[in-house]
Motif scaffolding. Structure first.
Motif, PDB file in Angstrom:
ATOM      1  N   UNK A 165      29.969  42.328 -24.802  1.00 28.45           N
ATOM      2  CA  UNK A 165      30.230  42.276 -23.368  1.00 28.45           C
ATOM      3  C   UNK A 165      31.507  43.007 -23.018  1.00 28.45           C
ATOM      4  N   UNK A 166      31.534  43.540 -21.808  1.00 31.27           N
ATOM      5  CA  UNK A 166      32.757  44.168 -21.307  1.00 31.27           C
ATOM      6  C   UNK A 166      33.134  43.648 -19.928  1.00 31.27           C
ATOM      7  N   UNK A 167      32.217  42.914 -19.276  1.00 34.63           N
ATOM      8  CA  UNK A 167      32.519  42.349 -17.960  1.00 34.63           C
ATOM      9  C   UNK A 167      31.556  41.206 -17.669  1.00 34.63           C
ATOM     10  N   UNK A 168      32.066  40.179 -17.010  1.00 37.63           N
ATOM     11  CA  UNK A 168      31.227  39.066 -16.569  1.00 37.63           C
ATOM     12  C   UNK A 168      30.781  39.358 -15.143  1.00 37.63           C
ATOM     13  N   UNK A 169      29.470  39.344 -14.920  1.00 33.13           N
ATOM     14  CA  UNK A 169      28.930  39.667 -13.604  1.00 33.13           C
ATOM     15  C   UNK A 169      28.645  38.438 -12.765  1.00 33.13           C
ATOM     16  N   UNK A 170      28.499  37.288 -13.379  1.00 33.42           N
ATOM     17  CA  UNK A 170      28.208  36.083 -12.614  1.00 33.42           C
ATOM     18  C   UNK A 170      27.947  34.908 -13.518  1.00 33.42           C
ATOM     19  N   UNK A 171      28.095  33.718 -12.947  1.00 32.16           N
ATOM     20  CA  UNK A 171      27.811  32.499 -13.703  1.00 32.16           C
ATOM     21  C   UNK A 171      27.449  31.394 -12.726  1.00 32.16           C
ATOM     22  N   UNK A 172      26.157  31.171 -12.562  1.00 30.65           N
ATOM     23  CA  UNK A 172      25.664  30.074 -11.722  1.00 30.65           C
ATOM     24  C   UNK A 172      24.688  29.268 -12.573  1.00 30.65           C
ATOM     25  N   UNK A 173      23.397  29.499 -12.385  1.00 28.36           N
ATOM     26  CA  UNK A 173      22.415  28.861 -13.256  1.00 28.36           C
ATOM     27  C   UNK A 173      22.376  29.528 -14.625  1.00 28.36           C
ATOM     28  N   UNK A 174      22.916  30.731 -14.698  1.00 28.46           N
ATOM     29  CA  UNK A 174      22.949  31.469 -15.956  1.00 28.46           C
ATOM     30  C   UNK A 174      24.257  32.244 -16.034  1.00 28.46           C
ATOM     31  N   UNK A 175      24.566  32.712 -17.236  1.00 26.42           N
ATOM     32  CA  UNK A 175      25.729  33.566 -17.447  1.00 26.42           C
ATOM     33  C   UNK A 175      25.229  35.007 -17.554  1.00 26.42           C
ATOM     34  N   UNK A 176      25.856  35.895 -16.798  1.00 25.91           N
ATOM     35  CA  UNK A 176      25.408  37.283 -16.759  1.00 25.91           C
ATOM     36  C   UNK A 176      26.571  38.186 -17.156  1.00 25.91           C
ATOM     37  N   UNK A 177      26.327  39.040 -18.143  1.00 25.32           N
ATOM     38  CA  UNK A 177      27.366  39.922 -18.658  1.00 25.32           C
ATOM     39  C   UNK A 177      26.862  41.359 -18.695  1.00 25.32           C
ATOM     40  N   UNK A 178      27.760  42.249 -18.420  1.00 21.58           N
ATOM     41  CA  UNK A 178      27.508  43.686 -18.575  1.00 21.58           C
ATOM     42  C   UNK A 178      28.143  44.128 -19.885  1.00 21.58           C
ATOM     43  N   UNK A 179      27.431  44.948 -20.641  1.00 26.00           N
ATOM     44  CA  UNK A 179      27.989  45.377 -21.912  1.00 26.00           C
ATOM     45  C   UNK A 179      27.189  46.482 -22.554  1.00 26.00           C
ATOM     46  N   UNK A 180      27.448  46.680 -23.856  1.00 22.77           N
ATOM     47  CA  UNK A 180      26.820  47.763 -24.616  1.00 22.77           C
ATOM     48  C   UNK A 180      25.884  47.174 -25.669  1.00 22.77           C
ATOM     49  N   UNK A 181      24.652  47.684 -25.699  1.00 22.10           N
ATOM     50  CA  UNK A 181      23.687  47.308 -26.709  1.00 22.10           C
ATOM     51  C   UNK A 181      23.678  48.395 -27.781  1.00 22.10           C
ATOM     52  N   UNK A 182      24.019  48.002 -29.011  1.00 25.96           N
ATOM     53  CA  UNK A 182      24.023  48.934 -30.144  1.00 25.96           C
ATOM     54  C   UNK A 182      22.759  48.737 -30.957  1.00 25.96           C
ATOM     55  N   UNK A 183      22.050  49.843 -31.240  1.00 24.84           N
ATOM     56  CA  UNK A 183      20.800  49.783 -31.976  1.00 24.84           C
ATOM     57  C   UNK A 183      21.009  50.267 -33.409  1.00 24.84           C
ATOM     58  N   UNK A 184      20.038  49.987 -34.254  1.00 29.81           N
ATOM     59  CA  UNK A 184      20.173  50.323 -35.666  1.00 29.81           C
ATOM     60  C   UNK A 184      20.191  51.830 -35.911  1.00 29.81           C
ATOM     61  N   UNK A 185      19.657  52.611 -34.983  1.00 27.83           N
ATOM     62  CA  UNK A 185      19.665  54.067 -35.161  1.00 27.83           C
ATOM     63  C   UNK A 185      20.978  54.703 -34.729  1.00 27.83           C
ATOM     64  N   UNK A 186      21.934  53.855 -34.339  1.00 27.58           N
ATOM     65  CA  UNK A 186      23.249  54.343 -33.943  1.00 27.58           C
ATOM     66  C   UNK A 186      23.388  54.622 -32.462  1.00 27.58           C
ATOM     67  N   UNK A 187      22.310  54.554 -31.729  1.00 30.03           N
ATOM     68  CA  UNK A 187      22.374  54.807 -30.289  1.00 30.03           C
ATOM     69  C   UNK A 187      22.901  53.582 -29.548  1.00 30.03           C
ATOM     70  N   UNK A 188      23.428  53.820 -28.373  1.00 33.01           N
ATOM     71  CA  UNK A 188      23.974  52.749 -27.543  1.00 33.01           C
ATOM     72  C   UNK A 188      23.444  52.884 -26.121  1.00 33.01           C
TER      73      UNK A 188
END
Length: 375
Positions: free
Chosen positions: A44-67
């Protein structure tokens, strides 16, 4: 089965980095890892909201090295709403991913062993910030530029030839796909205006949504007078069209009464309408208040005059200079002081000689009491 390692950076709720390891439960390999035994990582790099759920913005790293930049939506305890949302993305909303809703990269579930609490998350494409606030917070020009290109939305589920980057159109397609959102707010709408020729819209947050067979029976005509709710037959799209001023109101409130815009087009008639209930008020005061209300309505919706059969210049110009109650066209030919809208009201017709009952989407009350009972 792919697994997801989640790393949530310190936030107002977490003083240190929090880690979760979850297993993907559906749909398999939606994140495009290419390996059913692979491990994905979200940071995660930023929290976007937290009400019924927690929502985060961030980077997804995959096994092939892509993001990829994504949104991670986490729910703990009762995770059924999030799992139902994931099911909608995988079924009814599948063909709308990347156009009207974000791309969906999978549902991941697990258990927080220390608390014996179920945890689930979904990964979604990050499409930008939401509109925020309320629709009324945006000026009329901004709302109409974002909402319509002066087209007519029909019941055709393909909506051929329409700009796909419009809010109303996006919700129409979502309804055609079989989903009712149930929580339409500006903070659930992402509007990318970087390209003015091709506005892009994404609708988000379907944890309150449900499968839905839309029963609407009428077209959604931009700028047109709002039809009766019972005639339209879909409350969500009806309320959305009203809340965004996509439609022009068919009623306004005057002195506590809800009055049809077609029954009282001039100040004198509107004042007479309520006078029996305000016997202590001087008639000229009532007429002045009526004139102010009608002028406000005309000024607000004057830019739609070419689309509406309504006397927008019935008694005065927008600057109030025409104080004798005549429009410029009447000054040269009539001496009686009677306005076009007053004459229309007396003979029960509008400026083109048709009854107000003939207006599209409008049904007049059968008698006066049907209106005066509405407060």
């Amino acid at each position: 089965m792919p697994t997801l390692r989640i790393h949530i950076a310190p936030t107002r709720d977490y003083h240190t980095t929090v880690h979760y390891t979850l297993s993907q439960t559906g749909p398999q390999d939606a994140a495009g890892s290419g390996d059913s035994s692979s491990q994905l990582e979200f940071s995660s790099c930023a929290e976007l909201g937290s009400a019924n759920s927690e929502v985060y913005r961030g980077i997804l790293s995959k096994t092939d090295g892509s993001e990829q930049e994504v949104v991670c939506k986490i729910m703990k305890g009762d995770t059924m709403p999030l799992e139902a949302e994931a099911d909608l993305y995988s079924t009814e909303l599948k063909d709308l991913q990347g156009t009207d809703v974000p791309r969906f990269f999978g549902l991941f579930t697990g258990v927080i062993k220390a608390y014996r609490t179920r945890i689930a998350c979904i990964l979604l494409e990050y499409c930008g910030p939401t509109m925020g606030g309320y629709f009324d917070d945006y000026d009329m020009a901004t709302r109409l530029v974002a909402l319509t290109s002066r087209v007519v939305l029909t019941l055709n589920p393909m909506l051929t030839g329409l700009n796909r980057g419009k809010i109303i159109e996006a919700f129409v397609r979502i309804h055609n796909a079989g989903v009712q959102h149930n929580d339409i707010e500006t903070y659930h709408v992402i509007l990318d205006q970087s390209d003015s020729e091709n506005l892009k819209v994404r609708i988000i947050d379907f944890d309150n949504a449900e499968k839905h067979t839309c029963t609407r029976k009428m077209e959604i005509r931009p700028y047109g007078f709002a039809p009766w709710r019972g005639d339209f037959m879909c409350w969500e799209l009806y309320d959305l069209a009203l809340d965004t001023d996509f439609w022009t109101p068919t009623w306004f409130s005057f002195m506590g009464f809800t009055v049809s815009v077609f029954e009282t087009c001039d100040p004198k008639s509107l004042a007479e309408y309520v006078a029996p209930y305000f016997t202590l008020w001087p008639r000229d005061v009532l007429e002045k208040k009526a004139q102010e209300l009608l002028q406000e309505f005309r000024d607000k919706y004057r830019d739609r005059a070419e689309f509406l059969d309504y006397p927008f210049d019935g008694f005065t110009d927008s600057d109030g200079s025409d104080s004798d109650g005549q429009s410029e066209g009447e000054e040269s030919g009539e001496e009686s002081g009677e306005t076009a809208s007053e004459s229309d009201l007396e003979d029960g017709s509008n400026s083109e000689g048709t009854s107000s009952a003939d207006e599209p989407g409008v049904t007049e009350p059968q008698d006066e009491s049907a209106v005066t009972e509405v407060h």
